[in-house]
Enzyme design. Structure first.
Site, PDB file in Angstrom:
ATOM      1  N   TYR A 110     -36.261  10.337  61.331  1.00  0.00           N
ATOM      2  CA  TYR A 110     -35.745  10.466  62.957  1.00  0.00           C
ATOM      3  C   TYR A 110     -37.010  10.189  63.831  1.00  0.00           C
ATOM      4  O   TYR A 110     -38.058  10.557  63.594  1.00  0.00           O
ATOM      5  CB  TYR A 110     -35.478  12.072  62.977  1.00  0.00           C
ATOM      6  CG  TYR A 110     -35.028  12.377  64.225  1.00  0.00           C
ATOM      7  CD1 TYR A 110     -33.647  12.424  64.657  1.00  0.00           C
ATOM      8  CD2 TYR A 110     -36.140  12.795  65.170  1.00  0.00           C
ATOM      9  CE1 TYR A 110     -33.441  12.870  65.966  1.00  0.00           C
ATOM     10  CE2 TYR A 110     -35.805  12.928  66.578  1.00  0.00           C
ATOM     11  CZ  TYR A 110     -34.372  13.134  66.898  1.00  0.00           C
ATOM     12  OH  TYR A 110     -34.128  13.489  68.093  1.00  0.00           O
ATOM     13  N   GLU A 198     -33.358   7.939  71.373  1.00  0.00           N
ATOM     14  CA  GLU A 198     -33.270   8.221  70.098  1.00  0.00           C
ATOM     15  C   GLU A 198     -32.864   7.398  68.845  1.00  0.00           C
ATOM     16  O   GLU A 198     -31.849   6.832  69.057  1.00  0.00           O
ATOM     17  CB  GLU A 198     -32.337   9.516  69.895  1.00  0.00           C
ATOM     18  CG  GLU A 198     -32.172  10.506  68.651  1.00  0.00           C
ATOM     19  CD  GLU A 198     -31.213  11.423  68.899  1.00  0.00           C
ATOM     20  OE1 GLU A 198     -31.626  12.680  68.823  1.00  0.00           O
ATOM     21  OE2 GLU A 198     -29.842  11.006  68.813  1.00  0.00           O
TER      22      GLU A 198
END
Ligand code: GDP
Ligand code: MN
Length: 387
Positions: A110, A198
């Protein structure tokens, strides 16, 4: 403002970030063409394009081995709505589907850049445990979330990158790929006035390379005036239609769940008005700031906007005239009411600049509008009337 994943990936390509080749389908007859633009020999991943994450969990991201699989995916989704944990119960319309070349995934990480209000800077967040359950990781194993701050020039030190790389056990090649990705993400963030970037998941492929499998970008609304190319990519179908219309009219409007429509000038006064309604056990249907320089036209469109919400059972207008003149507000209200058949109660509080004239205009209009001088009385009145 949000971009679709495929739009974000186009931007990523401009910054030399590794993303999968993809084809775009917005009509059913475009499947063949879309698949011809990618290497489909091992199949592809079909992905619903909508302003939400959590698509994978509801079947909005799917591995397709054959053209029939793709066909089925398109039949299932195109023109329908997708409902995820991130959308409301109505979900979002699906007007575009992307088909991406398959990536052989070994590990899902992530990576994100966010405006970190606590630290007053942009922070980079990284985790070895990326993928579809990142929220759970943050909650249950926060030690798996790594964080660092960018400097005021949106840069991160090489030492910090090396530290991250060691934490994630990257080899030398991966470390340099990672450095390239992070540095370019920082560049995009700065260049494009982002408030969020993101990549979840950022994957390590079986061949050991780093690859951006998903892409989510959020652009600061207040910077859109200098981000024309991005502003053109806005997809209104993904936004609350009333909030979108409000933006077109320069109004700050946020839809809420209650039944008392509010029209107020000034954000602070609007919040105070909502609090006062709540104090008397009422529920505001919206936040609406018509601004300090409200014109008759703006007031009229604001009024129509409030009325387009079918939950609204009464309206409270609270105007403190400073620069804005209460008589113009009164005329705007009358104009709107004349155009639309309004059958719900309206309570108006006008104070300040030309308030007496405003009140007189409303009284003489013959319309069913109740005037009150104090905010408390006005709020209490509208709460009583909608009950
Ligand atoms: P989201 O659920 O809306 O966040 O959509 P993502 O783009 O993140 O996709 C969801 C999941 O699908 C990812 O976490 C991956 O596990 C999987 N996925 C997407 N693309 C590929 C791919 O090319 N190969 C493999 N093996 N998995 C993929
Ligand atoms: Mn994702």
């Amino acid at each position: 403002m949000n971009l679709h994943e495929y739009q974000a990936k186009e931007l990523f390509e401009e910054y030399d970030l590794p993303v999968s080749r993809r084809g775009i389908i917005s009509e059913k007859d475009q499947i063949q063409e879309a698949l011809e633009s990618i290497n489909f020999s091992n199949g592809c991943v079909a992905k619903v394009q909508a302003h939400t994450g959590g698509r994978g969990k509801v079947g909005g991201v799917k591995l397709c081995k054959t053209i029939e699989d793709v066909q089925q995916f398109v039949d299932q989704w195109l023109g329908k709505r997708i409902k995820t944990i991130q959308t409301d119960e109505n979900g979002l319309p699906v007007n575009v589907i992307s088909v991406e070349e398959l990536t052989d995934v070994d590990k899902e990480l992530y990576l994100s850049l966010v405006i970190d209000r606590g630290a007053k800077c942009v922070s980079i967040i990284l985790s070895e445990a990326g993928g579809m359950n990142i929220e759970e990781v943050a909650e249950k194993t926060p030690e798996k979330i790594l964080k660092a701050e960018l400097n005021s020039n949106f840069k991160i030190s090489s030492d910090q990158i090396s530290l991250f790389a060691r934490n994630l056990s990257f080899n030398k090649t991966q470390e340099s790929e990672f450095k390239h990705i992070v540095e370019n993400c920082c560049k995009i963030f700065k260049d494009k006035d982002l408030s969020l970037l993101e990549i979840n998941p950022l994957v390590i492929t079986r061949a050991g390379a780093l690859h951006c499998l998903d892409a989510k970008l959020n652009i600061d609304e207040n910077a859109l005036f200098r981000q024309e190319k991005i502003a053109e990519k806005r997809d209104a179908s993904q936004e609350d239609s009333r909030e979108f219309e409000a933006k077109q009219n320069d109004l700050s409007y946020v839809a809420l769940d209650g039944n008392i429509g509010c029209m107020v000038n000034g954000a602070g006064l609007a919040m105070g008005t909502m609090d006062t309604i709540k104090l008397y056990d009422g529920e505001p249907a919206n936040f609406l700031d018509v601004g300090g320089t409200a014109t008759k036209e703006r007031v009229s469109s604001a009024f129509k906007l409030i009325l387009s919400d079918k939950n609204v059972k009464g309206i409270l207008v609270n105007i403190f005239g400073g620069i804005v003149r209460c008589d113009l507000i009164a005329e705007g209200i009358i104009e709107a009411i004349k155009e639309i058949n309004v059958e719900i109660p309206i309570v108006v509080r006008l104070q300040g600049n030309q308030s007496n004239l405003g009140k007189r205009i409303l009284n003489e209009s013959g319309l069913n509008v109740i005037g009150e001088d104090s905010l408390q009385l006005a709020a209490k009145k509208i709460v009583d009337l909608v009950k």
